[in-house]
Each structure stands twice: as structure tokens, then as C-alpha cells.
Design an enzyme around this catalytic site. Structure first.
Site, PDB file in Angstrom:
ATOM      1  CG  HIS A  13      -2.289 -18.553 -37.879  1.00  0.00           C
ATOM      2  ND1 HIS A  13      -1.288 -18.607 -36.940  1.00  0.00           N
ATOM      3  CD2 HIS A  13      -1.734 -18.944 -39.050  1.00  0.00           C
ATOM      4  CE1 HIS A  13      -0.173 -19.002 -37.520  1.00  0.00           C
ATOM      5  NE2 HIS A  13      -0.406 -19.221 -38.803  1.00  0.00           N
ATOM      6  CG  ASP A  60      -3.054 -21.722 -46.271  1.00  0.00           C
ATOM      7  OD1 ASP A  60      -2.878 -21.896 -45.055  1.00  0.00           O
ATOM      8  OD2 ASP A  60      -2.202 -21.993 -47.127  1.00  0.00           O
TER       9      ASP A  60
HETATM   10  C1  SDX Z   1      -1.152 -22.526 -41.850  1.00  0.00           C
HETATM   11  O1  SDX Z   1       1.365 -22.558 -37.599  1.00  0.00           O
HETATM   12  C2  SDX Z   1       1.581 -21.875 -38.638  1.00  0.00           C
HETATM   13  O2  SDX Z   1       2.310 -20.929 -38.628  1.00  0.00           O
HETATM   14  C3  SDX Z   1       0.858 -22.384 -39.903  1.00  0.00           C
HETATM   15  C4  SDX Z   1       1.025 -21.517 -41.149  1.00  0.00           C
HETATM   16  C5  SDX Z   1       2.445 -21.508 -41.632  1.00  0.00           C
HETATM   17  O3  SDX Z   1       2.810 -20.558 -42.333  1.00  0.00           O
HETATM   18  O4  SDX Z   1       3.186 -22.490 -41.363  1.00  0.00           O
HETATM   19  O5  SDX Z   1       0.615 -20.194 -40.895  1.00  0.00           O
HETATM   20  C6  SDX Z   1       0.196 -22.075 -42.308  1.00  0.00           C
HETATM   21  O6  SDX Z   1      -1.285 -23.671 -41.490  1.00  0.00           O
HETATM   22  C7  SDX Z   1      -2.282 -21.525 -41.783  1.00  0.00           C
HETATM   23  C8  SDX Z   1      -3.617 -22.154 -41.189  1.00  0.00           C
HETATM   24  C9  SDX Z   1      -4.304 -22.883 -42.351  1.00  0.00           C
HETATM   25  N1  SDX Z   1      -5.434 -23.698 -41.829  1.00  0.00           N
HETATM   26  C10 SDX Z   1      -6.722 -23.344 -42.107  1.00  0.00           C
HETATM   27  O7  SDX Z   1      -7.065 -22.330 -42.714  1.00  0.00           O
HETATM   28  C11 SDX Z   1      -7.736 -24.383 -41.630  1.00  0.00           C
HETATM   29  C12 SDX Z   1      -8.892 -23.674 -40.902  1.00  0.00           C
HETATM   30  N2  SDX Z   1      -8.374 -23.148 -39.622  1.00  0.00           N
HETATM   31  C13 SDX Z   1      -8.569 -23.964 -38.435  1.00  0.00           C
HETATM   32  O8  SDX Z   1      -8.367 -25.333 -38.682  1.00  0.00           O
HETATM   33  C14 SDX Z   1      -7.827 -23.386 -37.233  1.00  0.00           C
HETATM   34  O9  SDX Z   1      -8.043 -22.048 -37.229  1.00  0.00           O
HETATM   35  C15 SDX Z   1      -6.328 -23.618 -37.076  1.00  0.00           C
HETATM   36  C16 SDX Z   1      -5.989 -25.078 -37.067  1.00  0.00           C
HETATM   37  C17 SDX Z   1      -5.580 -22.947 -38.157  1.00  0.00           C
HETATM   38  C18 SDX Z   1      -5.904 -22.986 -35.755  1.00  0.00           C
HETATM   39  O10 SDX Z   1      -6.397 -23.742 -34.760  1.00  0.00           O
HETATM   40  P1  SDX Z   1      -6.309 -23.238 -33.227  1.00  0.00           P
HETATM   41  O11 SDX Z   1      -5.586 -21.973 -33.017  1.00  0.00           O
HETATM   42  O12 SDX Z   1      -5.891 -24.413 -32.462  1.00  0.00           O
HETATM   43  O13 SDX Z   1      -7.699 -22.795 -32.975  1.00  0.00           O
HETATM   44  P2  SDX Z   1      -8.712 -23.750 -32.355  1.00  0.00           P
HETATM   45  O14 SDX Z   1      -8.807 -24.960 -33.225  1.00  0.00           O
HETATM   46  O15 SDX Z   1      -8.374 -23.921 -30.917  1.00  0.00           O
HETATM   47  O16 SDX Z   1      -9.995 -22.870 -32.524  1.00  0.00           O
HETATM   48  C19 SDX Z   1     -10.280 -21.856 -31.578  1.00  0.00           C
HETATM   49  C20 SDX Z   1     -11.766 -21.698 -31.705  1.00  0.00           C
HETATM   50  C21 SDX Z   1     -12.472 -23.048 -31.647  1.00  0.00           C
HETATM   51  O17 SDX Z   1     -13.734 -22.814 -31.100  1.00  0.00           O
HETATM   52  P3  SDX Z   1     -13.915 -23.198 -29.520  1.00  0.00           P
HETATM   53  O18 SDX Z   1     -13.485 -24.643 -29.361  1.00  0.00           O
HETATM   54  O19 SDX Z   1     -12.989 -22.239 -28.761  1.00  0.00           O
HETATM   55  O20 SDX Z   1     -15.379 -22.971 -29.265  1.00  0.00           O
HETATM   56  O21 SDX Z   1     -12.083 -21.135 -32.993  1.00  0.00           O
HETATM   57  C22 SDX Z   1     -12.806 -22.075 -33.741  1.00  0.00           C
HETATM   58  C23 SDX Z   1     -12.646 -23.430 -33.091  1.00  0.00           C
HETATM   59  O22 SDX Z   1     -13.810 -24.229 -33.295  1.00  0.00           O
HETATM   60  N3  SDX Z   1     -12.220 -22.053 -35.078  1.00  0.00           N
HETATM   61  C24 SDX Z   1     -12.909 -22.044 -36.208  1.00  0.00           C
HETATM   62  C25 SDX Z   1     -11.944 -21.965 -37.222  1.00  0.00           C
HETATM   63  N4  SDX Z   1     -10.726 -21.954 -36.682  1.00  0.00           N
HETATM   64  C26 SDX Z   1     -10.888 -22.022 -35.350  1.00  0.00           C
HETATM   65  N5  SDX Z   1     -14.239 -22.100 -36.461  1.00  0.00           N
HETATM   66  C27 SDX Z   1     -14.593 -22.054 -37.762  1.00  0.00           C
HETATM   67  N6  SDX Z   1     -13.738 -21.973 -38.800  1.00  0.00           N
HETATM   68  C28 SDX Z   1     -12.405 -21.928 -38.557  1.00  0.00           C
HETATM   69  N7  SDX Z   1     -11.561 -21.836 -39.576  1.00  0.00           N
END
Ligand code: SDX
Length: 442
Positions: free
Chosen positions: A319, A377
Site C-alpha cells: 500500500h 483488496d
Molecule cells: C487500494 O491509496 C489508497 O488509499 C488505495 C486504497 C483505497 O482505499 O483507496 O487503499 C485501495 O488501491 C489498495 C492497493 C491495491 N493494489 C494492490 O493490491 C496491487 C498490488 N500492490 C502494488 O501495486 C503496490 O503495493 C501499490 C501500488 C499498492 C503501492 O505502491 P507503492 O507504495 O508505490 O509501492 P512501490 O510500488 O513503490 O513498491 C515499493 C517496493 C517496490 O520495490 P523496490 O522498487 O523498492 O525494489 O515494494 C515492491 C515494489 O516492487 N512492491 C511489491 C508489491 N507492492 C510493492 N512487490 C511485490 N508485490 C507487491 N504487491
């Protein structure tokens, strides 16, 4: 009468933040504003005029876009409050109609206020009958989110008496119409996709019961509404109602800042929520669990999730704000068991797979180091699937519930005296000025 209003902050600047430009040696005193809770903000509105420099923050991860009194999240403490009430307290003791009132008007309603609000919403649940024609323009296999974007946007073409954003009465009517009609439109999108006749809303049913009835009832037989399922549905709506300035809420605010009518703004929010990184994740979680298929394949998928060259991410994990547990996931995990027990589903393999995936992921150092926990989710799809919704309807239900938050945030923005049209700037790195070259010289 409501109890004394909770402590709020005036958001007035009390201290300053010094910024020094080492290129010129000039220092700038920027006002710092402190809220009720959470980090203070440094007010950079005069920075460009005084220092000739923009700030740079792709994705706005460190930028406050507005002042708000509606929702507060603390990602490190796993905290989510709506107008000061914890999400756990509201999910346990309140209902979605109360939460809609709370988000819109700032306090929990007393008995008269609640009855009046609930009656108003109930009597706005019918859709203009001519709008049913819109559905017939879609293919039967259209994604229901595409239908939601289209039909909600089209409300601007029907409800002209509630599109003047400068009229408080029209803003209130539009808010009520959107909260009331989203379940009707969502149920119609589902019925259309399976070729069943639309079911009209019933004024003798509560909000969640009404939605379940419009979705699953058929004219040929009586539909028995399960109190456990309607309670679970209502709780799922509460958990998805609002969440600070997430992508779709920021979309609604930005669209609204130009003066667009509320129906168009909510349609824009629906479009933004559809993305798999945002509200589309609940659908993606179910598809991922079905792709993993069995517990013994979990390690293979965890490796894919860690592989920087692999676009696969563990859907339902991580998140932007929560770097501790998402408090909504805990409530949903508990509800999953209640719903499956109520439905007599002993060994739902996907729930077992989800719980094993959660256990293994939370023990994995990559996920621990990146602070990736199950989010809202992760479990919602399992409950919704058990309740009989197809995967394609999961994000529709998220949009249905989030409409309460979107419209409350839109209302707050319109009523904010300092609000103006949103217009972010940029760092330009494209070509410098150059002359046009005739075609035969290129
Ligand atoms: C919702 O914003 C809100 O409040 C949203 C929400 C709401 O109520 O409105 O809460 C609803 O959207 C919940 C999130 C649902 N999405 C998912 O479950 C999709 C999977 N999650 C990822 O896409 C990701 O975690 C995000 C988009 C949710 C968050 O992205 P961030 O905080 O920008 O994190 P990031 O992409 O910068 O990742 C940080 C690190 C990265 O590695 P590095 O580049 O630092 O090496 O963590 C890794 C990412 O590669 N990472 C993951 C991951 N999520 C982040 N690796 C594997 N699986 C994942 N799910």
C-alpha cells in the site's frame, strides 16, 4: 444532540521552515501548518514566486493536496479514522447509512437525522426509467466498470436540476442521488451481463438488503435476504467508503476543481478506481489466486513477485500509505469466515490458499523488508465470490461504496474557500526551441 465536537485543528500556520538555496545563498521562511494528527505540512504556495523554483514529487507521495477533516490514515500505526471514529469501531457498531452521513456532515446522526437521511436515500434509489436504455447499448460481455463509467457520467444528461455546483441545495441533491442510485446502477449492470430482467429497488428494504435484492432476486421466485450476508455487505461498504486522497479521490477533486458537475466527477473517479493498482486489485487478487491454484505453487509466485524483471506483483499486498497492516484487511479476514460459515462453505480452497499465501508472505524477508502487508483488496474478493458475485463485479462494489467518500471529499473541496482549479507544474526535459523543417528536408 451530538456530543461536544472532537478536537480539531485550525490548520493555522504556527512555525516556519527555512529553505536555503545553496546556488544563491538565499534562505526562505515557509509557514508550517500542524493538523490534528499526522505530519505537519510546509506551505510552499509562495515558493515559486519568491525563489523561482518548483517542488518535484511524482505520484505526490510526499505532497499534501488539500486540508481535509474527513479521513485520517497513519500508515505506520495501521490507523484509519473517519471524522475521528476508528474504522474498527464503525465496522463493529455502525452501518453504511450512518457512515455516509458522518462523511458528508461531520458527525454521527441522531435518531431523527438518521431516519430523515435514510428515507431520503431510499426515495432516490430509482433511476430515470429512460436511462435503462443506456445499458442496451453495451455488449453483454462489457466489463461492468465500463458500464458504470458510462451510465454515471450520463446522469449529467438527466438530472439537470442538480448540476449547479454553486447551489448548496443542488449539491446536496446530487450527493443524495449518487449515493442512492449507485446500487441500482451496479445491480442493473450485473443483471444486464447475465441477461436477467432489472429488479426495481424496494422502499421497504435497507440499503444493503435492497442492493442484494436488486442483484440476486428474479421475478419467478421470492428471494430470501440473509441477515448475515446483508450485514457483511453493509460492513464491506463501510470498509470501502473513504480513504484520504487516494488516486480516485484525487481524480474526483481535480475534476471538481474545474467546476465539472458532480456526476462527471464521480464518473472520473470510477475510471481511476478501475486500475489494477488501485480498486481493480480485488478482481486481480481472485484472478491471481486462481492462477496460483495450489499452496505448493506459492513459492514460485513469491519468487516472481520479488523478481524486478517480472511485472508480476502480489495483488492485494502493499500500500502507498500503510507500511504496517491495513486495518480493513483484519476486519475483512474476520468477515470472510462469518460469510463462509453462514453459507456452509467448509473448505473454500481459495480462502485456504489466501490464508497460506498471507502466512508465507508475512514470514518472507522480502515482504517484511518492503513492509508489504495484505490490504483491503486481499480478502474482499473471497467474500464477494462466496456471496455469488462474479469477479468482474468486485471493483463495481468498491466504486459503489467509495461514492460516499468521493462525494464527501468533492463537497468539502467545493466548500473550501481556498480551493482553486488544480494545475500541477512539471520539470521540462524535452527539446529546446528549434525551427520547423519542411517535409522534403527531413
Ligand atoms: C487500494 O491509496 C489508497 O488509499 C488505495 C486504497 C483505497 O482505499 O483507496 O487503499 C485501495 O488501491 C489498495 C492497493 C491495491 N493494489 C494492490 O493490491 C496491487 C498490488 N500492490 C502494488 O501495486 C503496490 O503495493 C501499490 C501500488 C499498492 C503501492 O505502491 P507503492 O507504495 O508505490 O509501492 P512501490 O510500488 O513503490 O513498491 C515499493 C517496493 C517496490 O520495490 P523496490 O522498487 O523498492 O525494489 O515494494 C515492491 C515494489 O516492487 N512492491 C511489491 C508489491 N507492492 C510493492 N512487490 C511485490 N508485490 C507487491 N504487491
Amino acid at each position: 444532540m451530538n456530543e461536544m465536537p472532537a478536537k480539531e485543528s485550525t490548520g493555522e500556520a504556527s512555525e516556519t521552515f527555512t529553505l536555503t538555496d545553496n546556488r544563491t545563498g538565499r534562505s526562505f521562511q515557509l509557514p508550517v501548518q500542524t493538523g490534528t494528527d499526522g505530519p505537519p505540512v510546509v506551505d510552499i504556495r509562495k515558493l515559486y514566486a519568491e525563489a523561482g523554483i518548483f517542488t518535484y514529487d511524482p505520484g505526490f507521495t510526499s505532497t499534501g493536496s488539500c486540508e481535509s477533516k474527513i479521513t485520517f490514515i497513519d500508515g505506520d500505526r495501521g490507523v484509519l479514522h473517519h471524522r475521528g471514529y476508528s474504522i474498527e469501531d464503525l465496522a463493529e457498531n455502525s452501518d453504511f447509512m450512518e457512515v455516509c452521513y458522518l462523511l458528508l456532515y461531520g458527525d454521527l446522526p441522531n435518531r431523527d437525522e438518521k431516519d430523515t437521511f435514510e428515507n431520503t436515500i431510499t426515495r432516490h434509489t430509482m433511476l430515470h426509467d429512460q436511462m435503462a436504455q443506456f445499458f442496451r447499448g453495451f455488449r453483454r460481455d462489457a466489463h461492468p466498470m465500463a458500464i458504470m463509467v458510462g451510465v454515471v457520467g450520463a446522469m449529467s444528461a438527466f438530472y439537470h436540476d442538480s448540476t449547479d455546483i454553486n447551489d448548496p441545495h443542488q449539491r446536496m441533491v446530487a450527493s443524495h442521488r449518487l449515493i442512492a442510485k449507485m446500487p441500482t446502477i451496479a445491480a442493473m449492470a450485473y443483471k444486464y451481463s447475465i441477461g436477467q430482467p432489472f429488479q426495481y429497488p424496494r422502499n421497504d428494504l435497507k440499503y444493503a438488503e435492497n442492493f442484494l435484492n436488486m442483484t440476486f432476486a428474479v421475478p419467478c421466485e421470492k428471494y430470501e435476504i440473509s441477515p448475515t450476508l446483508s450485514r457483511a455487505m453493509d460492513r464491506i461498504f463501510i470498509l470501502h467508503a473513504d480513504h484520504e486522497q487516494n488516486a480516485s479521490t484525487s481524480t474526483v477533486r481535480l475534476a471538481g476543481s474545474s467546476g465539472a458537475n458532480p456526476f462527471a466527477c464521480i464518473a472520473a473517479g470510477i475510471a481511476s478506481l478501475w486500475g489494477p493498482a488501485h480498486g481493480g486489485a480485488n478482481e486481480a487478487v481472485l484472478n491471481m489466486l486462481m492462477e496460483i491454484g495450489s499452496v505448493d505453487r506459492i513459492p514460485e509466485y513469491l519468487d516472481k513477485a520479488k523478481d524486478k524483471d517480472d511485472p508480476f506483483r502480489l495483488m492485494g499486498f502493499g500500500h502507498r500509505v500503510y507500511k504496517n497492516h491495513d486495518p480493513r484487511a483484519g476486519v475483512l479476514r474476520k468477515s470472510a469466515h462469518e460469510v463462509l460459515d453462514e453459507l456452509g462453505i467448509e473448505n473454500e480452497p481459495l480462502l485456504e490458499l489466501a490464508r497460506e499465501l498471507e502466512r508465507i508472505a508475512l514470514e518472507d524477508e522480502y515482504f517484511a523488508e518492503k513492509k508489504l502487508f495484505p490490504n483491503v483488496d486481499f480478502y474482499s474478493g473471497i467474500i464477494l465470490r462466496a456471496m455469488g458475485f462474479p469477479t468482474s463485479m468486485f471493483t463495481v462494489l468498491f466504486a459503489l461504496a467509495r461514492t460516499a467518500g468521493w462525494i464527501a471529499q468533492w463537497k468539502e473541496m467545493i466548500e473550501d474557500p481556498v480551493q482553486k482549479i488544480g494545475r500541477p507544474r512539471q520539470l521540462y526535459t524535452g527539446p529546446d526551441l528549434r525551427s520547423y523543417t519542411q517535409l522534403d528536408q527531413r
